[in-house]
Design a protein around this motif. Structure first.
Motif, PDB file in Angstrom:
ATOM      1  N   ASP A 157      38.149  -4.187 111.388  1.00 47.01           N
ATOM      2  CA  ASP A 157      38.368  -4.201 109.358  1.00 47.01           C
ATOM      3  C   ASP A 157      39.874  -3.363 108.943  1.00 47.01           C
ATOM      4  O   ASP A 157      40.118  -2.205 109.362  1.00 47.01           O
ATOM      5  CB  ASP A 157      37.153  -3.147 109.196  1.00 47.01           C
ATOM      6  N   SER A 171      35.092 -11.397 111.475  1.00 44.09           N
ATOM      7  CA  SER A 171      34.049 -10.637 110.452  1.00 44.09           C
ATOM      8  C   SER A 171      32.729 -12.053 110.629  1.00 44.09           C
ATOM      9  O   SER A 171      31.774 -11.252 110.673  1.00 44.09           O
ATOM     10  CB  SER A 171      34.344 -10.627 108.571  1.00 44.09           C
ATOM     11  N   ASP A 172      32.994 -12.715 111.602  1.00 41.10           N
ATOM     12  CA  ASP A 172      31.510 -13.832 112.161  1.00 41.10           C
ATOM     13  C   ASP A 172      31.817 -13.822 113.112  1.00 41.10           C
ATOM     14  O   ASP A 172      31.308 -14.812 113.994  1.00 41.10           O
ATOM     15  CB  ASP A 172      32.319 -15.404 110.991  1.00 41.10           C
ATOM     16  N   ASN A 201      41.488 -11.006 107.005  1.00 44.13           N
ATOM     17  CA  ASN A 201      39.523 -11.996 107.063  1.00 44.13           C
ATOM     18  C   ASN A 201      40.355 -12.634 107.910  1.00 44.13           C
ATOM     19  O   ASN A 201      39.456 -13.039 108.860  1.00 44.13           O
ATOM     20  CB  ASN A 201      39.077 -10.907 106.318  1.00 44.13           C
ATOM     21  N   ARG A 238      33.508  -4.396 114.994  1.00 49.13           N
ATOM     22  CA  ARG A 238      33.338  -4.820 114.049  1.00 49.13           C
ATOM     23  C   ARG A 238      33.747  -3.784 113.100  1.00 49.13           C
ATOM     24  O   ARG A 238      35.013  -4.253 112.102  1.00 49.13           O
ATOM     25  CB  ARG A 238      32.142  -4.755 113.328  1.00 49.13           C
TER      26      ARG A 238
END
Length: 487
Positions: A425, A388-389, A345, A421
């Protein structure tokens, strides 16, 4: 170790002396039965041979490894008439048979350890089927994967090694006895019965091939087999070693038990001694294995350069030790799924999925999606943004710029923010793989079942060959004892 374990210890003392004794015992029985040896002399010769073998089995007893040093002991024990056993024989076919028998035992020992190491890896693969870790290509983090799936990839390689071993064994499991030197003998020797007594599946068909061609070729093949296994071991170890250069590795060796050792000067260091030792063994095995071809190269048929049994056993026993060390590494590994996921991540190893989703779900040409995803990654790395940001609005802007750069009509990013998003993942990516042989749960279940089946077949193969050799030698002992007891 259970009695059913195919890696149970080989019978002690199966060296050159043992097999020269077995050949002489078989010659005594067969030649007596078939009228090539006088039945009146056979019991005395058999009794003398038995005395030589028993003396050699005592502590400090003489165990000569050559025909010309074995025979004087036999003459001393049974008289010069014992050389009647040499009818139609030569040191060439006898030593070729001895070497084949010894290498056959060592191959089965290697097969047992190969199966054990593979079995440990399969069990680990099942335990880590859902552990998501980074995989690497060209030395760079590339994609997320299941660690169990990664291990099954190595299992596939080891299964090919096992297949190569079985193919080599089939070529080795042929008795050269009775071929004499080059073209056989005028004595009507029963080569098939000799092969059966020594536990061979068949005979080498061509008498010239037996000691001149095959005997020099087999060492090269066993060297290639050992080298292939060493390459697999080295590749696995190097993958783990890369993590030791990181400040926060996601995979390490459990400390203690000789797995690691502390630096003599730097208190923070825990050096991976076990990894270094097994990697060193793999390098030695590869060196010895390649050396078999070098030693056999550019010599006329019949020369002994590559045939030395101790050199060839060193290759196989080194490979067996290396595999045992690899198994120990597997048992000692400590994997942190949380740290592995954190690494995933913190990088963009899932970016290919963005391009795949754009093509699969929105029919966008792959190269357009790939260009877009690459520009997203470049922007993120330049601004130190984690996946994730990453701002969805920025993704939309980059998509529009990508279309313009590729001279395509202006359009909106077809992926919703949730879809964008989800494509990043790593856990979802693994779960949603659809290709046969992938890491998705259904395929992992299938491949694990296939691996267990292969392991069971390997165990049965090893056990059958061990039993054939042991049963053949036991039968020879019974028939020989009956003859020797008649002295």
């Amino acid at each position: 170790m259970s009695a059913a374990d195919p890696q149970a210890e080989l019978t002690p003392g199966r060296d050159e002396f043992f097999w020269l004794g077995a050949i002489n015992k078989a010659s005594t029985v067969i030649n007596t039965d078939e009228g090539l040896l006088d039945p009146a002399l056979a019991p005395r010769i058999a009794a003398g041979l038995r005395a030589v073998l028993r003396a050699g089995d005592r502590p400090g007893g003489q165990r000569p490894v050559l025909v010309i040093t074995f025979e004087p002991l036999l003459i001393e024990a049974a008289g010069v008439e014992a050389t009647l056993l040499h009818a139609g024989r030569s040191s060439q076919d006898m030593l070729a048979t001895v070497r084949a028998a010894i290498l056959r035992d060592e191959l089965l020992r290697l097969a047992g350890q190969l199966r054990r190491t593979t079995g440990t890896m399969v069990r680990m693969a099942a335990a880590h089927a859902g552990t998501i870790v980074p995989n690497y290509t060209n030395g760079v983090a590339a994609q997320p994967n299941s660690y169990g799936h990664y291990l099954l990839g190595h299992v596939a390689g080891l299964e090919r090694d096992a297949a190569r071993l079985r193919e080599l064994y089939a070529r080795l499991d042929r008795s050269p006895m009775g071929t004499t030197v080059l073209n056989g003998t005028s004595w009507p020797l029963n080569r098939d019965r000799m092969a059966r007594y020594l536990g061979f599946a068949a005979t080498v068909d061509n008498a010239y091939d037996a000691a001149q061609i095959a005997a020099a070729e087999i060492p090269v093949e066993l060297g290639a087999l050992a080298t292939a296994i060493a390459l697999h071991a080295g590749a696995f170890i190097q993958d783990v070693m890369v993590q030791y250069a990181q400040p926060r590795p996601w995979i390490l060796l459990r400390e203690g038990g000789g797995n690691t050792y502390a630096s003599s000067a730097m208190p923070q260091k825990r050096n991976p001694g076990l990894l270094n030792d097994v990697r060193g063994e793999a390098s030695r095995v590869a060196t010895l294995g390649i050396g078999r071809a070098i030693q056999a190269h550019n010599i006329p048929p019949g020369m002994n350069d590559a045939k030395d049994v101790r050199d060839n056993v060193a290759v196989l026993s080194g490979a067996t030790r290396m595999l045992a060390g690899w198994e120990r590494i597997l048992i000692a590994l400590v994997i942190s799924p949380e740290r592995a996921l954190e690494e995933l991540n913190s990088d963009w190893t899932a970016s290919q999925e963005v391009a795949d989703v754009l093509m699969r779900a929105h029919r966008l040409p792959f190269r357009v999606g790939h260009h877009f995803a690459s520009d997203v990654v470049s922007h993120a790395k330049a601004h130190d943004i984690r996946p994730s940001d990453f701002p969805y609005a920025e993704a939309r802007r980059i998509y529009a710029a990508t279309l313009a750069a590729m001279n395509l009509p202006v359009g909106e990013l077809p992926m919703s923010e949730a879809e964008f998003r989800a494509a990043l993942d790593p856990v979802a990516i693994i779960r949603n793989r659809a290709t046969a042989g992938g890491p998705q749960p259904a395929e992992m279940v299938r491949m694990l079942a296939a691996a267990h089946q292969t392991l069971a077949e390997q165990a049965a193969w090893i056990q059958a060959r061990r039993q054939r050799i042991d049963s053949a030698l036991a039968g020879l002992d019974v028939d020989f004892a009956r003859l020797a007891d008649g002295a």
